[in-house]
Design a protein around this motif. Structure first.
Motif: not given
Length: 261
Positions: A20-25, A109-110, A143-152, A180-182
């Motif tokens: 969801a972060s615009a900077a993270d391609l 955060n979903v 279909g993709v589902v993710g959860y934003d835990l913060g800190n990228g 997992v993506h960081k």
């Protein structure tokens, strides 16, 4: 074509990677904002070894362009060419083509993404001679589902399917992924496990370990390496007459460059 190659192509047409972060391609659910364009160029090498001896080696060069119709909806088009070192295919012109649409959603955060697309290739071009087969046509979805835990950090899961149309024997390929993506500003890593399977009347399934690492020399450009490795399964990928040849070992490594304009 190889089952794995087709599944990767179906994922490529409907999956515009990022968070969801615009900077993270390069994360799990990225789409460019309205009026923005991303170019994703990849060069990969795949090697497959079979239990009854024999192997398959090929390079693949692909280009995927994603255009943001709105901040949450994008159109994706792509083309790729396989360069077969075993001489099975016509390396000068064995293109496949993809077009699709992806849409992002968020609730707290979903994170969610749904996609659909169309994939096609010409068997005569792949073979380099007349095969008697028409253009092969497939519909794909994801279909993709993710959860934003913060800190990228974003754990996510996806389901991809690809079904043949305009054919009497309609193969249906499916893929599940959990990873997992960081993202850390000037670098990003991504990893997880993928399970591929099909319901075309034969027992085809394969489990892969997948990973990717990217570096951002500037804000809108990501340079990366990626790969996958076959862990286990009953992966009948090629055929000798009516006899399926089971995969013994399989891996892919590659380079990518993704830029947003």
């Amino acid at each position: 074509m190889k089952l794995k190659t087709m599944l990767l192509a179906s994922a490529a047409v409907v999956f515009a990677a990022g968070t969801a972060s615009a900077a993270d391609l390069t994360g799990a659910l990225y789409l460019p904002g309205q009026g923005k364009v991303t170019s994703d160029t990849q060069l990969g090498y795949e090697r497959t070894e079979y239990k009854k001896a024999g192997k398959y080696d090929a390079w693949n060069l692909s280009e995927k362009v994603t255009y943001g119709v709105t901040d949450n909806t994008s159109v994706v088009v792509g083309v790729s060419n396989n360069f077969d070192t075993e001489g099975e295919y016509n390396n000068d012109h064995n293109f496949d083509y993809q077009i699709g649409v992806s849409h992002n959603m968020r609730s707290g955060n979903v994170l969610g993404q749904v996609s659909g697309g169309y994939y096609t290739y010409d068997p005569d071009s792949y073979a380099g001679h007349h095969t008697g087969e028409r253009w092969q046509k497939y519909l794909a979805g994801q279909g993709v589902v993710g959860y934003d835990l913060g800190n990228g950090v974003t754990p996510y899961a996806s389901y991809t399917f690809m079904g043949q149309v305009d054919a009497a024997d309609r193969d249906f390929y499916q893929s599940l992924f959990a990873g997992v993506h960081k993202y850390a500003g000037n670098w990003a890593v991504d990893g997880g496990v993928c399970y591929d399977f099909s319901t075309d009347g034969k027992n085809k399934n394969a489990t892969y370990l997948q990973a990717e690492a990217d570096y951002y020399p500037i804000e809108n450009l990501a340079l990366g390496v990626y790969g996958d490795y076959y862990l286990a399964g009953h992966f009948y990928d090629e055929f000798d007459g009516d006899t399926a040849i089971e995969v013994d070992n399989d891996y892919t490594v590659g380079l990518r460059a993704k830029v947003e304009f």
